[in-house]
Design an enzyme around this catalytic site. Structure first.
Site, PDB file in Angstrom:
ATOM      1  N   GLU A 285      -6.655   4.547 -10.359  1.00 34.26           N
ATOM      2  CA  GLU A 285      -6.938   3.388  -9.487  1.00 34.26           C
ATOM      3  C   GLU A 285      -7.412   2.210 -10.322  1.00 34.26           C
ATOM      4  OE1 GLU A 285      -5.616   3.198  -6.369  1.00 34.26           O
ATOM      5  OE2 GLU A 285      -6.871   4.884  -5.781  1.00 34.26           O
TER       6      GLU A 285
ATOM      7  N   GLY B  95      -6.379   1.204   2.401  1.00 32.39           N
ATOM      8  CA  GLY B  95      -6.193   1.746   1.058  1.00 32.39           C
ATOM      9  C   GLY B  95      -5.003   2.676   0.959  1.00 32.39           C
ATOM     10  N   LEU B  96      -4.131   2.647   2.001  1.00 31.50           N
ATOM     11  CA  LEU B  96      -2.965   3.537   2.010  1.00 31.50           C
ATOM     12  C   LEU B  96      -1.661   2.737   1.947  1.00 31.50           C
ATOM     13  CD1 LEU B  96      -4.233   6.082   4.697  1.00 31.50           C
ATOM     14  CD2 LEU B  96      -4.164   6.423   2.222  1.00 31.50           C
TER      15      LEU B  96
ATOM     16  N   GLU C  19       4.995 -10.153  -1.942  1.00 27.82           N
ATOM     17  CA  GLU C  19       3.561 -10.040  -1.643  1.00 27.82           C
ATOM     18  C   GLU C  19       2.712 -10.862  -2.623  1.00 27.82           C
ATOM     19  OE1 GLU C  19       2.194  -6.057  -0.982  1.00 27.82           O
ATOM     20  OE2 GLU C  19       0.101  -6.683  -0.790  1.00 27.82           O
TER      21      GLU C  19
ATOM     22  N   ASP D  23       1.761  -0.135  -5.480  1.00 26.79           N
ATOM     23  CA  ASP D  23       2.105   0.238  -4.105  1.00 26.79           C
ATOM     24  C   ASP D  23       3.612   0.159  -3.873  1.00 26.79           C
ATOM     25  OD1 ASP D  23      -0.606   0.253  -4.040  1.00 26.79           O
ATOM     26  OD2 ASP D  23      -0.825  -1.443  -2.683  1.00 26.79           O
TER      27      ASP D  23
HETATM   28  C1  GLA Z   1      -4.290  -2.152  -4.165  1.00 29.65           C
HETATM   29  C2  GLA Z   1      -3.289  -2.993  -4.944  1.00 29.65           C
HETATM   30  C3  GLA Z   1      -2.653  -2.174  -6.053  1.00 29.65           C
HETATM   31  C4  GLA Z   1      -3.713  -1.478  -6.918  1.00 29.65           C
HETATM   32  C5  GLA Z   1      -4.729  -0.758  -6.050  1.00 29.65           C
HETATM   33  C6  GLA Z   1      -5.873  -0.205  -6.859  1.00 29.65           C
HETATM   34  O1  GLA Z   1      -3.632  -1.136  -3.486  1.00 29.65           O
HETATM   35  O2  GLA Z   1      -2.275  -3.485  -4.095  1.00 29.65           O
HETATM   36  O3  GLA Z   1      -1.822  -2.998  -6.843  1.00 29.65           O
HETATM   37  O4  GLA Z   1      -4.330  -2.373  -7.802  1.00 29.65           O
HETATM   38  O5  GLA Z   1      -5.265  -1.606  -5.049  1.00 29.65           O
HETATM   39  O6  GLA Z   1      -5.438   0.818  -7.686  1.00 29.65           O
END
Ligand code: GLA
Length: 344
Positions: free
Chosen positions: A14, A80-81, A116, A128
């Protein structure tokens, strides 16, 4: 035309994607469905991301007409998903289907990132979008964000990820995420290195006295987290669930103590998960500052683990029920497998 795109969960890795690090992740069965119909007066949407995605397709020379988009999600927003990448992915695939056009999978992931980050102005990294597009059917995906490398690795038979949303939404466009990105860049500059991949923990220790203590902690997280992600990939290849669990535990400690992106609710849920039978390790998932915690747990103990996680939430898991949610997550295919008609 209708299209579904999945969200993603991070196993380990992360806050390293924007620093050229390594991430182990997988797509999940939760996601976003977009129904696109040509029209003359599209409805106003609460998010700029679908419009940014259509603009990105037009920039590539595709003749995308005005589209009315009907959006439905099983994935919670800002948890966070990866609801944002799922929304961009589903929009892109629905539009490609309408046009009868095809895109290469890597191009699609880049287009979603462009929409994005560059058009909508969210300072996200590439994790992501790549996870949502390239995730394998039954395994995890190892992404090397330095050279764009990808590798599918097996998942752990008999284990799942129990995911519990704290109900606090995070915001990748918000101050905390932007600040961390700035600190990551400033620390690298102060260390005089071209890439975090050229650094190791011994070098950081050696230079500790000359570096601002906050920047040192941020750099230590980035360097140690990529080490853990590489270890996690090896542990998955070996089928070593206990080692994956320990790495998830260590990842959370580093995100909490060195990167400072956890919250009391996330810490409480992670601790409760780790105290429950059959759980091998837990951590926050995504950008932090709220959102979801995930725990590696034997499938037979997943429901009990989820119950323990929910009970640890402020209010005992009852308040804010509709925003919180808890799910058992297993590897699920990404868009390259879900939409072979338009993603080459
Ligand atoms: C978000 C961002 C990703 C990454 C995560 C942390 O999901 O969109 O690019 O930086 O946080 O790992």
């Amino acid at each position: 035309m209708r299209a579904f795109a999945p969200g993603r969960v991070t196993v380990v890795g992360e806050h390293v994607d924007y620093a050229g690090g390594v991430v182990v992740c997988m797509a999940v069965h939760l996601g976003v469905t977009v129904d696109a119909q040509p029209c003359s007066a599209p409805r106003q949407l609460p998010s700029p991301l679908p419009g940014a995605t259509l603009q990105a397709l037009r920039e590539r020379g595709l003749d995308v007409p005005q589209l009315d988009l009907d959006i439905a999600a099983t994935l919670p927003y800002a948890a966070g998903l990866s609801s944002s990448a799922a929304l961009c992915g589903a929009t892109a695939v629905a539009a490609l289907r309408l046009l009868g056009a095809r895109l290469d999978a890597a191009d699609l992931a880049e287009l979603m990132l462009h929409a994005e980050r560059d058009i909508a102005g969210v300072p996200c990294g590439p994790l992501d979008q790549r996870a949502v597009v390239h995730a394998p059917r039954d395994g995890a995906l190892v992404l090397d964000c330095r050279d764009g490398g990808r590798e599918a690795v097996p998942w752990l038979p008999g284990y799942v990820l129990a995911a519990c949303h704290t109900g606090d939404t995070h915001d990748v466009g918000g101050e905390g995420y932007r600040t961390r990105r700035g600190q990551a860049a400033a620390a690298l500059h102060a260390l005089g290195a071209a890439s975090y991949r050229d650094l190791d923990l011994a070098t950081l220790d050696h230079r500790a006295a000359r570096l601002d203590p906050v920047l040192l902690r941020r750099a230590r997280h980035i360097v140690s987290e990529t080490g853990r992600a590489l270890d996690c990939a090896a542990a998955l290849r070996d089928g070593d669930a206990a080692r994956v669990g320990r790495l998830m535990h260590d990842s959370h400690a580093s995100l909490r103590d060195d990167y400072a992106v956890s919250t009391p609710a996330l810490d409480a849920v992670v601790e409760a998960a780790e105290a429950s039978d059959g759980c091998l390790g837990a951590r926050l998932c995504g950008a932090g500052f709220g959102g979801t915690a995930v725990a590696l747990v034997a499938e037979s103990h997943a429901d009990a683990c989820l119950a323990a996680m929910r009970a640890a939430l402020p209010g005992g898991g009852d308040a804010g029920e509709h925003t919180r949610g808890a799910w058992v997550l297993r590897p699920s295919p990404g868009l390259a497998l879900l939409a072979p008609d338009v993603v080459a």
